[in-house]
Design a protein around this motif. Structure first.
Motif, PDB file in Angstrom:
ATOM      1  N   MET A 151       0.638  -1.198  -0.094  1.00 43.03           N
ATOM      2  CA  MET A 151       0.064  -0.089   0.103  1.00 43.03           C
ATOM      3  C   MET A 151       0.830   1.224   0.112  1.00 43.03           C
ATOM      4  O   MET A 151       1.975   1.132   0.763  1.00 43.03           O
ATOM      5  N   ARG A 152       0.258   2.373  -0.823  1.00 39.93           N
ATOM      6  CA  ARG A 152       1.252   3.500  -0.864  1.00 39.93           C
ATOM      7  C   ARG A 152       1.095   4.122   0.742  1.00 39.93           C
ATOM      8  O   ARG A 152       0.350   3.995   1.406  1.00 39.93           O
ATOM      9  N   ARG A 153       2.390   4.824   0.961  1.00 38.60           N
ATOM     10  CA  ARG A 153       2.610   5.696   2.100  1.00 38.60           C
ATOM     11  C   ARG A 153       1.408   6.674   2.231  1.00 38.60           C
ATOM     12  O   ARG A 153       0.692   6.536   3.482  1.00 38.60           O
ATOM     13  N   SER A 154       0.806   7.242   1.160  1.00 43.40           N
ATOM     14  CA  SER A 154       0.110   8.144   1.455  1.00 43.40           C
ATOM     15  C   SER A 154      -1.288   7.650   1.742  1.00 43.40           C
ATOM     16  O   SER A 154      -2.317   8.392   2.526  1.00 43.40           O
ATOM     17  N   LEU A 155      -1.787   6.364   1.449  1.00 41.24           N
ATOM     18  CA  LEU A 155      -2.846   5.758   1.718  1.00 41.24           C
ATOM     19  C   LEU A 155      -3.014   5.187   2.986  1.00 41.24           C
ATOM     20  O   LEU A 155      -4.052   5.200   3.908  1.00 41.24           O
ATOM     21  N   LYS A 165      -4.462   3.938  -8.035  1.00 43.91           N
ATOM     22  CA  LYS A 165      -5.795   3.441  -8.867  1.00 43.91           C
ATOM     23  C   LYS A 165      -5.567   1.965  -9.187  1.00 43.91           C
ATOM     24  O   LYS A 165      -6.584   1.536  -9.564  1.00 43.91           O
ATOM     25  N   LYS A 166      -4.257   1.513  -9.277  1.00 46.33           N
ATOM     26  CA  LYS A 166      -4.250   0.307 -10.027  1.00 46.33           C
ATOM     27  C   LYS A 166      -4.393  -0.641  -8.814  1.00 46.33           C
ATOM     28  O   LYS A 166      -3.862  -0.697  -7.486  1.00 46.33           O
ATOM     29  N   ASP A 167      -5.322  -1.612  -8.975  1.00 43.45           N
ATOM     30  CA  ASP A 167      -5.785  -2.553  -8.265  1.00 43.45           C
ATOM     31  C   ASP A 167      -6.123  -2.199  -6.944  1.00 43.45           C
ATOM     32  O   ASP A 167      -5.808  -2.667  -5.756  1.00 43.45           O
ATOM     33  N   SER A 181      -7.707  -3.972   0.461  1.00 48.01           N
ATOM     34  CA  SER A 181      -7.694  -5.199   1.105  1.00 48.01           C
ATOM     35  C   SER A 181      -6.234  -5.580   2.027  1.00 48.01           C
ATOM     36  O   SER A 181      -6.436  -6.249   3.084  1.00 48.01           O
ATOM     37  N   ALA A 182      -5.165  -5.423   1.312  1.00 47.04           N
ATOM     38  CA  ALA A 182      -3.999  -5.750   1.943  1.00 47.04           C
ATOM     39  C   ALA A 182      -3.580  -4.973   3.010  1.00 47.04           C
ATOM     40  O   ALA A 182      -3.151  -5.280   4.071  1.00 47.04           O
TER      41      ALA A 182
END
Length: 241
Positions: free
Chosen positions: A1-5, A182-184, A190-191
């Motif tokens: 997961m991206r840091r920002s998310l 936005k990719k997956d 979920s991850a």
């Protein structure tokens, strides 16, 4: 997961994520001003809820970041995700306590795991939406600045070229982040939810291990005391008749 998310969702709750102090950086007033501009409902809620206000005040006085444009966008994310952060924190506490009690009482936790994973996923999905929206706004802002720089006749050719290159690099970086988010996205959310739940489970296991050690120490002490009492009883002189 991206840091920002993932990190922005918990930034308001964790002082460990605050940037290093900057003498010219954000202070309480600047932080609250960002909230007033981008999520004023938080300030209204804080007026009517002492606990909620305490969390906001703690963030406002503790948050440290340089007063840069990039830091401003990060703080806007914190402001817009403030309620999401609190919700995640509450879910974490509720899940840990429920999981701990289930383990102590020998109750299967599968249903609990499933329920809280779904709840955390819902919150992270909202964080994702806020983050993507803000990154898109950020890209538009950089494009607006780029347009202005190109029209600015007061700049020397060298300065104009340098500013244009810097803004194009920022636009490229933000667009790459948006594409990554936005990719997956469903799989990412979920991850992240699974990772969040697993972290809580590790903390519960640590509590259970500490409880087990404490119980063993108590049992050992009781056994020792009982043994000492038995020895004293065996060596007690008979009472003369």
């Amino acid at each position: 997961m991206r840091r920002s998310l993932f990190l922005l969702a918990t930034l308001a709750m964790s002082s460990a994520l605050y940037a290093q102090q900057d003498a010219n950086g954000y202070n309480r007033e600047k932080v609250l001003d960002i909230f007033a501009q981008y999520n004023p409902v938080v300030l209204e809620n804080a007026k009517n809820n002492a606990d909620y206000n305490a969390v906001l005040e703690n963030l406002a006085v503790s948050y440290q970041a340089p007063d840069t444009e990039e830091a401003r966008f990060e703080l806007i994310s914190v402001a817009r995700n403030f309620d999401n952060s609190i919700r995640l924190h509450m879910l974490s506490e509720q899940y840990e306590e429920t999981l701990f009690l289930s383990a102590v009482n020998g109750v299967d936790s599968a249903a609990t795991d499933k329920y809280f994973t779904r709840q955390v996923s819902d919150v992270l999905a909202r964080v994702w939406a806020v983050t993507v929206n803000l990154r898109e706004e950020q890209a538009k802002e950089y494009k607006r600045q780029l347009s202005q720089v190109k029209k600015d006749k007061t700049l020397s050719p060298a300065d104009r070229s340098a500013k244009i290159a810097a803004l194009k690099a920022k636009i490229k970086a933000v667009k790459a982040e948006i594409k990554s988010l936005k990719k997956d996205s469903g799989e990412q959310i979920s991850a992240s939810a699974q990772a969040y739940i697993q972290q809580a489970q590790v903390r519960v296991q640590t509590r259970l291990a500490a409880l087990s050690v404490s119980a063993e120490e108590t049992a050992s002490l009781q056994t020792e005391q009982a043994s000492n009492l038995q020895v004293k009883t065996n060596h007690k002189k008979p009472v003369a008749k």
